[in-house]
Design a protein around this motif. Structure first.
Motif, mmCIF file in Angstrom:
data_model
loop_
_atom_site.group_PDB
_atom_site.id
_atom_site.type_symbol
_atom_site.label_atom_id
_atom_site.label_comp_id
_atom_site.label_asym_id
_atom_site.label_seq_id
_atom_site.Cartn_x
_atom_site.Cartn_y
_atom_site.Cartn_z
ATOM 1 N N THR A 35 0.812 -1.228 0.000
ATOM 2 C CA THR A 35 0.000 0.000 0.000
ATOM 3 C C THR A 35 0.839 1.269 0.000
ATOM 4 O O THR A 35 0.358 2.333 -0.389
ATOM 5 N N HIS A 36 2.076 1.197 0.447
ATOM 6 C CA HIS A 36 2.895 2.388 0.674
ATOM 7 C C HIS A 36 2.993 3.342 -0.515
ATOM 8 O O HIS A 36 2.852 4.554 -0.330
ATOM 9 N N PRO A 37 3.206 2.867 -1.746
ATOM 10 C CA PRO A 37 3.323 3.819 -2.858
ATOM 11 C C PRO A 37 2.029 4.593 -3.138
ATOM 12 O O PRO A 37 2.053 5.628 -3.790
ATOM 13 N N PHE A 38 0.904 4.087 -2.653
ATOM 14 C CA PHE A 38 -0.397 4.673 -2.973
ATOM 15 C C PHE A 38 -1.049 5.364 -1.776
ATOM 16 O O PHE A 38 -2.152 5.866 -1.892
ATOM 17 N N PHE A 39 -0.367 5.380 -0.648
ATOM 18 C CA PHE A 39 -0.965 5.918 0.578
ATOM 19 C C PHE A 39 -0.926 7.442 0.563
ATOM 20 O O PHE A 39 0.137 8.055 0.584
ATOM 21 N N ASP A 40 -2.077 8.045 0.506
ATOM 22 C CA ASP A 40 -2.216 9.495 0.578
ATOM 23 C C ASP A 40 -2.743 9.813 1.977
ATOM 24 O O ASP A 40 -3.856 9.402 2.316
ATOM 25 N N PRO A 41 -1.956 10.505 2.813
ATOM 26 C CA PRO A 41 -2.371 10.736 4.201
ATOM 27 C C PRO A 41 -3.726 11.444 4.330
ATOM 28 O O PRO A 41 -4.511 11.110 5.215
ATOM 29 N N GLU A 42 -3.995 12.372 3.431
ATOM 30 C CA GLU A 42 -5.249 13.116 3.550
ATOM 31 C C GLU A 42 -6.456 12.250 3.193
ATOM 32 O O GLU A 42 -7.411 12.158 3.956
ATOM 33 N N THR A 43 -6.398 11.600 2.055
ATOM 34 C CA THR A 43 -7.543 10.814 1.595
ATOM 35 C C THR A 43 -7.648 9.491 2.346
ATOM 36 O O THR A 43 -8.688 9.183 2.932
ATOM 37 N N VAL A 44 -6.587 8.722 2.325
ATOM 38 C CA VAL A 44 -6.614 7.406 2.965
ATOM 39 C C VAL A 44 -6.647 7.548 4.489
ATOM 40 O O VAL A 44 -7.449 6.909 5.167
ATOM 41 N N GLY A 45 -5.780 8.409 5.023
ATOM 42 C CA GLY A 45 -5.793 8.645 6.461
ATOM 43 C C GLY A 45 -7.135 9.177 6.924
ATOM 44 O O GLY A 45 -7.666 8.769 7.967
ATOM 45 N N GLY A 46 -7.717 10.073 6.139
ATOM 46 C CA GLY A 46 -9.024 10.624 6.471
ATOM 47 C C GLY A 46 -10.114 9.567 6.493
ATOM 48 O O GLY A 46 -11.024 9.606 7.333
ATOM 49 N N ALA A 47 -10.042 8.607 5.570
ATOM 50 C CA ALA A 47 -11.031 7.526 5.535
ATOM 51 C C ALA A 47 -10.959 6.690 6.811
ATOM 52 O O ALA A 47 -11.999 6.316 7.378
ATOM 53 N N PHE A 48 -9.748 6.417 7.288
ATOM 54 C CA PHE A 48 -9.616 5.632 8.515
ATOM 55 C C PHE A 48 -9.995 6.449 9.743
ATOM 56 O O PHE A 48 -10.593 5.932 10.687
ATOM 57 N N ASP A 49 -9.686 7.743 9.745
ATOM 58 C CA ASP A 49 -10.123 8.623 10.833
ATOM 59 C C ASP A 49 -11.641 8.622 10.934
ATOM 60 O O ASP A 49 -12.204 8.524 12.029
ATOM 61 N N GLU A 50 -12.293 8.741 9.787
ATOM 62 C CA GLU A 50 -13.756 8.765 9.751
ATOM 63 C C GLU A 50 -14.342 7.445 10.252
ATOM 64 O O GLU A 50 -15.300 7.417 11.021
ATOM 65 N N ALA A 51 -13.777 6.331 9.806
ATOM 66 C CA ALA A 51 -14.267 5.015 10.245
ATOM 67 C C ALA A 51 -14.091 4.848 11.746
ATOM 68 O O ALA A 51 -15.004 4.385 12.443
ATOM 69 N N LEU A 52 -12.945 5.250 12.266
ATOM 70 C CA LEU A 52 -12.690 5.110 13.701
ATOM 71 C C LEU A 52 -13.580 6.042 14.515
ATOM 72 O O LEU A 52 -14.029 5.686 15.599
ATOM 73 N N ALA A 53 -13.859 7.229 13.986
ATOM 74 C CA ALA A 53 -14.707 8.182 14.702
ATOM 75 C C ALA A 53 -16.115 7.635 14.916
ATOM 76 O O ALA A 53 -16.752 7.920 15.943
ATOM 77 N N GLY A 54 -16.619 6.830 13.976
ATOM 78 C CA GLY A 54 -17.961 6.258 14.106
ATOM 79 C C GLY A 54 -17.995 4.957 14.881
ATOM 80 O O GLY A 54 -19.064 4.409 15.139
ATOM 81 N N ALA A 55 -16.834 4.460 15.253
ATOM 82 C CA ALA A 55 -16.762 3.158 15.930
ATOM 83 C C ALA A 55 -16.995 3.287 17.431
ATOM 84 O O ALA A 55 -16.475 4.183 18.074
#
Length: 186
Positions: A35-55
């Motif tokens: 995943t490392h070459p494709f990891f965008d902190p804003e988009t991908v990190g934001g998606a995980f932040d959002e998922a964790l926030a609803g958990a």
């Protein structure tokens, strides 16, 4: 509770070892860290932040729980890490004992009780029960129709083999696209 599965996944459906080369080499898998070459902190990190926030709680298989339990407690001071460490966690395992549960706020679900216990949790009140990684557990929950939402972070890569989350039982399962975002990294 809603059961939500959040996975890094290749175009050919592989979820194995997205984080690093030693993460999971089962079956001779040699592409760990894909995943490392494709990891965008804003988009991908934001998606995980959002998922964790609803958990309201996290649900892991043993192997993923052990890897997370080694990584996250040492990252205190970061809001994401603090949330990972504070939130209640369930680990499904045939081998772990309660005395092995060193990551705070973790409860064990005996492997043979996983489906019935997740059914109970899902039938109760609360926010999301978030599954991250845990390919075998995710596949079992999908096969048992216990998943309310899939959050797939699809990476533009073909890995040619490895662990997958989708059941191969010949059953038709229809899904509905709720949203999509394309990151600058692809």
């Amino acid at each position: 509770m809603r059961v939500v599965i959040s996975e890094f996944i290749s175009l050919d459906g592989v979820v194995q070892a997205p984080g690093g080369p030693e993460e999971d080499t089962d079956g001779g898998f040699a592409h760990g860290g894909w995943t490392h070459p494709f990891f965008d902190p804003e988009t991908v990190g934001g998606a995980f932040d959002e998922a964790l926030a609803g958990a309201e709680a996290l649900l892991f298989g043993r192997r993923t729980w052990q890897a997370m339990g080694r990584a996250w407690p040492e990252r205190a001071g970061d809001p994401f890490a603090d949330r990972m460490n504070a939130i209640p966690k369930y680990v499904v395992s045939h081998t772990l004992q309660d005395t092995d549960l060193t990551w705070n706020n973790t409860l064990r679900i005996a492997g043979g009780d996983a489906v019935s216990r997740v059914r109970e949790l899902r039938g109760g009140e609360g926010g999301d029960l978030l599954v991250m990684g845990s390919a075998t557990l995710a596949r079992t929950l999908l096969a048992e129709n216990l998943v309310d939402e899939l959050r797939l972070v699809i990476m533009p890569v073909l890995l040619g083999g490895g662990k997958r989350i989708f059941p191969e039982d010949g059953t038709l399962r229809t899904l509905e696209l709720a949203s999509s975002v394309t990151s600058p990294a692809g």
